[in-house]
Motif scaffolding. Structure first.
Motif, PDB file in Angstrom:
ATOM      1  N   ARG A 102       0.830  -1.207   0.000  1.00 54.47           N
ATOM      2  CA  ARG A 102       0.000   0.000   0.000  1.00 54.47           C
ATOM      3  C   ARG A 102       0.865   1.257   0.000  1.00 54.47           C
ATOM      4  O   ARG A 102       0.488   2.277  -0.597  1.00 54.47           O
TER       5      ARG A 102
ATOM      6  N   LYS B 162       1.588   3.633  -3.421  1.00 58.66           N
ATOM      7  CA  LYS B 162       0.809   4.839  -3.103  1.00 58.66           C
ATOM      8  C   LYS B 162       0.991   5.890  -4.192  1.00 58.66           C
ATOM      9  O   LYS B 162       2.085   6.094  -4.725  1.00 58.66           O
TER      10      LYS B 162
ATOM     11  N   ASP C  91      -7.293  -3.676  -0.509  1.00 59.52           N
ATOM     12  CA  ASP C  91      -6.886  -2.288  -0.291  1.00 59.52           C
ATOM     13  C   ASP C  91      -6.679  -1.538  -1.591  1.00 59.52           C
ATOM     14  O   ASP C  91      -6.394  -0.333  -1.572  1.00 59.52           O
ATOM     15  N   PHE C  92      -6.796  -2.231  -2.723  1.00 58.83           N
ATOM     16  CA  PHE C  92      -6.553  -1.604  -4.021  1.00 58.83           C
ATOM     17  C   PHE C  92      -7.833  -1.514  -4.858  1.00 58.83           C
ATOM     18  O   PHE C  92      -7.782  -1.112  -6.016  1.00 58.83           O
TER      19      PHE C  92
ATOM     20  N   ALA D 108      -3.888   3.949  -3.634  1.00 62.84           N
ATOM     21  CA  ALA D 108      -2.873   2.958  -4.014  1.00 62.84           C
ATOM     22  C   ALA D 108      -3.373   2.192  -5.221  1.00 62.84           C
ATOM     23  O   ALA D 108      -4.537   1.762  -5.259  1.00 62.84           O
TER      24      ALA D 108
ATOM     25  N   PRO E 299      -1.369  -7.259   1.523  1.00 63.97           N
ATOM     26  CA  PRO E 299      -0.374  -6.314   1.008  1.00 63.97           C
ATOM     27  C   PRO E 299       0.955  -6.283   1.755  1.00 63.97           C
ATOM     28  O   PRO E 299       1.917  -5.681   1.275  1.00 63.97           O
TER      29      PRO E 299
END
Length: 621
Positions: free
Chosen positions: A260, A264, A352-353, A553, A612
């Motif tokens: 992440r 970024k 998270d993406f 990210a 991640p």
């Protein structure tokens, strides 16, 4: 010795079956002017010898038991022979049908029957193939095989054993000789060096000829091995301690173990004078690039895309992230590149993406529309777990859902979306279905101007229908919402093409990208976009909607970035540069390029399966 004679007959029957597979594929599907070379014939024969030897080995083991014990095992050997010949025939028959659909011998799509919509697949197979005749033919083959082996065993039973076979040393010599021959054949006809592997497929410059070098049984074994490795192994083709080095190689000295942080990005400045009111991201089934190539536009398969490309930013050299619909859909929903994991093994948790995560942070309500049923690959729950708030499958779009194999036609899908009233900003992911077997759209009714007399042409012209509906939707939605943006790309290159064309690696890996809308023309996006990765669409999407300084990210490289991408576009099968897709199975990619692909896929694999955070190489050691 009679048992060895039976084993030899079994071996040559199996060899003939797998050789016949290649003959059928060549006669039925070889592009015009395909020239067979001697080296290709030898390599193909070696794969068939290897396959036949592997399947003969159990019978030979039973023979060795008979040589050194009082067991006869005649019935067991006979029924094994019948069974393995029958299995080989089924493997070949199904492979020929598979090739007609995918222009490939068994690949990862063979597991669609497990992970895909089984009802739709079976219904499609029933409609496209003469199943009754295949069943009758298979039944006749079973009867013929059983009769043949009965005759073989009856005749060989009368063979007199040579007198020297009563001596143990003689039997030991015969046994060792038979084992030596079998093991040699199992290694592809030689004892020294490595045995035959997937890298040995490449013998000529023809992708078609190279693709039919291995036996279908070998291809099936490879895919089963990949499935088991991806499903049960902790890691892919890498060691955990290598991952930090991979990240440093791809993205510079990262100084972090968190993807992440490594990936970024910050929106340098607002790309548009105003935030788009709605964003529609269309993943078109089989929406492929080659009909937009300059020398192939005369086929008139994608006139609407070419019309829109005159006005809006467009690329027809986008390297697809995967080779199938779920490959690309899962990659977009999660924001993580496809890394050869089968559909049933995809990570189901929140990523998270995920682009939907960032679009929600930007104030958009998120929708996922799919013309099929959301139980397909459990894609509805997968999207819901990755920040899509509204999940709408084909069953909610039309009372006629189910009348079409994969849900609703593209026209009904787009009409449903056009009819929705949107009071707040929305981000809409749309997955179409019509450019797909069984290819049963009424093209005359749709007004297709292209040739439809040949059954192959009718399938091919579904490109035209899918393109027509995409063009109609873009025109209609931009008229309804002038300040909207529509992004269109393909899930994978189409698998059907004009008979006179040889489907090259470049054609089979490239899809288009169109960014439509008056706002898109007011951005700094180039009108003609060069070679890019499919994953580049995600940061481009976010940058088009985000204010200055927005943090997110993403794996791809935004087309609005002033910096150039660090490396050429990559996917699990190769790397794209100099306007050519260089497959890992060819000699073109350098060792450095191969390592870049390996590093990229390894990081994606780890992120998909483990999250991640990369392991500390010192702690792992």
């Amino acid at each position: 010795m009679k048992h060895l004679v039976r084993d030899a007959v079994l071996f040559f029957v199996l060899l003939a079956i797998y050789a016949l597979n290649r003959v059928i594929l060549f006669v039925a599907y070889a592009p015009e002017d395909t020239t067979v070379t001697f080296s290709w014939l030898v390599r193909s024969l070696r794969f068939d010898l290897m396959t036949a030897a592997y399947f003969t080995l159990p019978a030979l083991v039973l023979t060795l038991v008979c040589l050194f014990t009082k067991f006869r095992l005649t019935g067991l050997k006979k029924w094994y022979g019948i069974f393995i010949v029958l299995v080989s025939i089924v493997i070949v028959v199904v492979n020929v049908g598979f090739f007609s659909e995918y222009q490939s011998q068994y690949n990862h799509w063979v597991f669609g029957i497990i992970f895909d919509d089984r009802k739709a697949i079976l219904s499609t197979i029933w409609k496209q193939y003469p199943i009754v005749w295949i069943i009758l033919g298979t039944s006749a083959a079973i009867a013929l095989i059983a009769w043949g082996f009965q005759k073989l065993f009856a005749r060989t039973e009368k063979l007199a054993e040579p007198s020297f076979m009563k001596y143990l040393p003689a039997r030991a010599f015969v046994a060792l000789a038979a084992l030596f021959v079998c093991v040699t054949l199992m290694r592809g006809g030689k004892l020294s060096g490595r045995p035959l592997q997937a890298r040995d497929f490449v013998v000529t410059n023809s992708d078609f000829l190279n693709g039919i070098v291995p036996s279908p049984a070998f291809c099936l074994k490879q895919e089963i091995k990949k499935l088991l490795t991806a499903t049960f192994a902790k890691n892919g083709d890498f060691k955990p301690e290598e991952l930090k080095g991979f990240a440093d190689t791809l993205y510079g000295d990262c100084g972090s173990l968190d993807l992440r942080e490594i990936l970024k990005k910050h929106t340098a400045k607002a790309a548009l004078p105003q935030k788009p009111s709605h964003v529609f991201f269309i993943i078109g089934e089989g929406y492929t690039a080659w009909p937009t190539f300059e020398d192939m536009r005369h086929y008139n398969l994608m006139p609407q895309t070419l019309r829109l490309a005159k006005t809006f930013p467009f690329s027809n050299t986008v390297l697809a992230t995967g080779g199938g619909t779920m490959d690309s859909t899962a990659a977009f929903i999660s924001g993580i590149p496809y890394c050869s994991l089968p559909g049933g093994a995809y990570h189901k948790g929140a990523s998270d993406f995920s682009p939907a995560k960032f679009m929600r942070q930007l104030g958009y309500e998120t929708f996922f529309y799919y013309g099929g049923h959301m139980s397909w690959h459990d894609v509805g729950n997968f999207a819901k777990n990755n920040f899509f708030q509204n999940i709408v499958g084909g069953e909610k779009m039309s009372a006629d859902f189910g009348q079409v194999e994969w849900g609703v036609r593209d026209a009904e899908l787009f009409d449903f979306i056009l009819a929705q009233q949107r009071d707040t900003a929305s981000f809409n992911l749309i997955l179409t279905v019509s450019n797909h077997p069984p290819f049963d759209v009424d093209l005359e009714k749709e007004g297709c101007p292209n040739p439809l007399s040949d059954p192959h042409d009718r399938k091919l012209q579904h490109h035209w229908y899918a393109d027509k509906e995409i063009g109609r939707f873009i025109d209609s939605i931009l008229k309804k919402y002038p300040d909207a943006i529509v992004i269109v790309t393909g899930d994978h290159a189409a698998r059907i093409y004009p008979k006179e064309l040889e489907f090259t690696a470049r054609m089979s890996n490239l899809v288009p990208l169109l960014i439509a809308g008056e706002l898109a023309t007011r951005s700094e996006l180039p009108r003609t976009i060069g070679a890019i990765s499919w994953m580049d669409a995600i940061p481009t999407l976010i940058d088009l909607c985000a204010p200055q300084g927005f943090e997110y990210a993403a794996w791809g490289h935004s087309l609005l970035s002033k910096d150039k991408p660090a490396q050429a576009p990559k996917n699990p099968w190769g790397i794209f540069y100099d306007d050519q897709f260089h497959t890992l199975g060819s000699a073109a990619p350098s060792a450095q390029d191969r390592e870049l692909v390996r590093a990229y896929i390894a990081l994606a694999y780890w992120c998909t399966r483990q999250g991640p955070l990369l392991p500390d190489p010192q702690a792992v050691k």
